[in-house]
Scaffold this motif. Structure first.
Motif, PDB file in Angstrom:
ATOM      1  N   LEU A 109       0.410  -2.537  -6.224  1.00  0.00           N
ATOM      2  CA  LEU A 109      -0.342  -3.780  -6.053  1.00  0.00           C
ATOM      3  C   LEU A 109      -0.722  -4.041  -4.598  1.00  0.00           C
ATOM      4  CD1 LEU A 109       1.575  -6.159  -8.505  1.00  0.00           C
ATOM      5  CD2 LEU A 109      -0.521  -4.851  -8.924  1.00  0.00           C
ATOM      6  N   ASN A 110      -0.134  -3.293  -3.664  1.00  0.00           N
ATOM      7  CA  ASN A 110      -0.459  -3.475  -2.251  1.00  0.00           C
ATOM      8  C   ASN A 110      -1.796  -2.835  -1.892  1.00  0.00           C
ATOM      9  OD1 ASN A 110       2.987  -3.048  -1.598  1.00  0.00           O
ATOM     10  ND2 ASN A 110       1.868  -4.904  -1.089  1.00  0.00           N
ATOM     11  N   VAL A 111      -2.403  -3.318  -0.804  1.00  0.00           N
ATOM     12  CA  VAL A 111      -3.525  -2.612  -0.186  1.00  0.00           C
ATOM     13  C   VAL A 111      -2.978  -1.281   0.319  1.00  0.00           C
ATOM     14  CG1 VAL A 111      -5.131  -2.618   1.766  1.00  0.00           C
ATOM     15  CG2 VAL A 111      -4.736  -4.725   0.457  1.00  0.00           C
ATOM     16  N   HIS A 112      -3.694  -0.183   0.088  1.00  0.00           N
ATOM     17  CA  HIS A 112      -3.176   1.137   0.441  1.00  0.00           C
ATOM     18  C   HIS A 112      -3.915   1.803   1.599  1.00  0.00           C
ATOM     19  CE1 HIS A 112      -0.270   0.856  -2.639  1.00  0.00           C
ATOM     20  NE2 HIS A 112       0.042   2.139  -2.600  1.00  0.00           N
ATOM     21  N   VAL A 113      -4.665   1.038   2.347  1.00  0.00           N
ATOM     22  CA  VAL A 113      -5.244   1.526   3.601  1.00  0.00           C
ATOM     23  C   VAL A 113      -4.108   1.690   4.604  1.00  0.00           C
ATOM     24  CG1 VAL A 113      -6.893   1.051   5.445  1.00  0.00           C
ATOM     25  CG2 VAL A 113      -7.374   0.277   3.112  1.00  0.00           C
ATOM     26  N   ASN A 114      -4.182   2.709   5.455  1.00  0.00           N
ATOM     27  CA  ASN A 114      -3.209   2.901   6.532  1.00  0.00           C
ATOM     28  C   ASN A 114      -3.883   2.717   7.880  1.00  0.00           C
ATOM     29  OD1 ASN A 114      -1.553   5.676   4.832  1.00  0.00           O
ATOM     30  ND2 ASN A 114      -1.260   3.493   4.579  1.00  0.00           N
ATOM     31  N   TRP A 115      -3.188   2.011   8.785  1.00  0.00           N
ATOM     32  CA  TRP A 115      -3.717   1.725  10.110  1.00  0.00           C
ATOM     33  C   TRP A 115      -2.844   2.358  11.192  1.00  0.00           C
ATOM     34  CZ3 TRP A 115      -3.751  -1.945   6.191  1.00  0.00           C
ATOM     35  CH2 TRP A 115      -4.990  -2.500   5.851  1.00  0.00           C
ATOM     36  N   THR A 116      -3.432   2.584  12.358  1.00  0.00           N
ATOM     37  CA  THR A 116      -2.717   3.186  13.479  1.00  0.00           C
ATOM     38  C   THR A 116      -1.797   2.155  14.133  1.00  0.00           C
ATOM     39  OG1 THR A 116      -4.669   4.571  13.878  1.00  0.00           O
ATOM     40  CG2 THR A 116      -3.002   4.482  15.614  1.00  0.00           C
ATOM     41  N   PRO A 117      -0.491   2.446  14.268  1.00  0.00           N
ATOM     42  CA  PRO A 117       0.456   1.448  14.778  1.00  0.00           C
ATOM     43  C   PRO A 117       0.374   1.185  16.282  1.00  0.00           C
ATOM     44  CG  PRO A 117       1.593   3.501  14.286  1.00  0.00           C
ATOM     45  CD  PRO A 117       0.188   3.665  13.786  1.00  0.00           C
ATOM     46  N   VAL A 118      -0.112   2.166  17.057  1.00  0.00           N
ATOM     47  CA  VAL A 118      -0.239   2.006  18.511  1.00  0.00           C
ATOM     48  C   VAL A 118      -1.509   2.705  18.984  1.00  0.00           C
ATOM     49  CG1 VAL A 118       2.242   1.797  18.996  1.00  0.00           C
ATOM     50  CG2 VAL A 118       1.174   4.067  18.931  1.00  0.00           C
ATOM     51  N   SER A 119      -1.951   2.326  20.159  1.00  0.00           N
ATOM     52  CA  SER A 119      -3.062   3.043  20.800  1.00  0.00           C
ATOM     53  C   SER A 119      -2.508   4.229  21.579  1.00  0.00           C
ATOM     54  CB  SER A 119      -3.823   2.116  21.755  1.00  0.00           C
ATOM     55  OG  SER A 119      -4.450   1.073  21.063  1.00  0.00           O
ATOM     56  N   GLY A 120      -3.316   5.277  21.692  1.00  0.00           N
ATOM     57  CA  GLY A 120      -2.883   6.434  22.458  1.00  0.00           C
ATOM     58  C   GLY A 120      -3.632   7.682  22.050  1.00  0.00           C
ATOM     59  N   VAL A 121      -2.989   8.825  22.200  1.00  0.00           N
ATOM     60  CA  VAL A 121      -3.583  10.113  21.856  1.00  0.00           C
ATOM     61  C   VAL A 121      -2.675  10.811  20.843  1.00  0.00           C
ATOM     62  CG1 VAL A 121      -4.308  12.370  22.712  1.00  0.00           C
ATOM     63  CG2 VAL A 121      -4.692  10.324  24.101  1.00  0.00           C
ATOM     64  N   VAL A 122      -3.274  11.385  19.805  1.00  0.00           N
ATOM     65  CA  VAL A 122      -2.497  12.093  18.790  1.00  0.00           C
ATOM     66  C   VAL A 122      -1.954  13.387  19.408  1.00  0.00           C
ATOM     67  CG1 VAL A 122      -2.523  13.202  16.530  1.00  0.00           C
ATOM     68  CG2 VAL A 122      -3.899  11.135  16.927  1.00  0.00           C
ATOM     69  N   GLN A 123      -0.629  13.450  19.552  1.00  0.00           N
ATOM     70  CA  GLN A 123       0.019  14.616  20.149  1.00  0.00           C
ATOM     71  C   GLN A 123       0.366  15.679  19.114  1.00  0.00           C
ATOM     72  OE1 GLN A 123       0.768  15.059  23.607  1.00  0.00           O
ATOM     73  NE2 GLN A 123      -0.734  13.383  23.604  1.00  0.00           N
TER      74      GLN A 123
END
Length: 221
Positions: free
Chosen positions: A102-116
């Protein structure tokens, strides 16, 4: 509120299937109006449930480089110190959020930065709250390094119902806090691993709002 792009094909396919089922039942059970009406009502309810799952809310966010925000809607089911073995090979604080259908299932980025670091792991489909789901289930592992040099790891984990994870990031890519980074279809879970000295802002049982709820604050250098 809009419909997420991941839902277009599933919604269209479901609507077509329901139309064919209703047509077939009418063709082979003439005169049973009560059955036809019941099937129409059930079909509409089922289609609306599918549509609501793929809803994509527009949210107002306030970015803060010291904060780690919730990457998804759901319920906090784990807050504990653990040893993360895929990337850190050391102790971290783990926060896990369970996402019901029942939840929205979009995922968001928790912090700003560069994907290591990024890696997709095919795997099992244990129920999302199973202790081994974070290591045995289909999942992704993503590590983002903030401007302050702090690495934050989070995992998209498929559950018993969810069998398809989508992601929109890759190694070396700069990302902004609260930007959309992926989607998990149906029930699932997201684990976030933060430094031990991070100030945890949620407790077990709390409901999170993706891209809005603050999970933790990083210690200032």
């Amino acid at each position: 509120m809009t419909i997420h792009k991941e839902g277009y094909t599933i919604i269209a396919g479901t609507a077509l299937l329901l139309l064919l089922v209703n047509w077939g039942v009418r063709a082979f059970t003439p005169g049973m109006d009560w059955l036809h009406l019941l099937l129409v009502i059930m079909s509409i309810v089922f289609l609306l449930l599918i549509v609501q799952f793929f809803r994509h809310p527009k949210r107002v966010v306030s970015k803060d480089e010291k904060q780690i925000i919730a990457p998804c809607d759901g319920k906090v089911v784990v807050i504990e110190e653990t040893v993360e073995t895929e990337y850190f090979n050391g102790p971290r604080r783990q926060i896990s959020i369970f996402m019901s259908p029942l939840n929205v299932h979009v995922n968001w980025t928790p912090v700003s930065g560069v994907v290591q670091y990024f890696k997709y792991h095919p795997g099992l489909y244990l129920v999302a709250w199973h202790p081994k789901s974070s290591t045995d289930n289909e999942r992704t592992t993503i590590v983002i390094r903030t401007a302050q040099g702090v690495d934050v790891l989070f995992r998209q984990i498929a559950g018993a119902v969810a069998r398809r994870i989508r992601w929109y990031v890759q190694e070396g890519q700069p990302v902004e806090q609260a930007s959309e980074m992926g989607f998990i279809k149906f029930g699932s879970r997201v684990d976030i691993f933060v430094p031990l000295d991070a100030d945890i802002k949620v407790k077990l049982g709390d409901k999170t709002v993706g891209s809005v709820t603050v999970l933790a604050e990083l210690k200032e250098e």
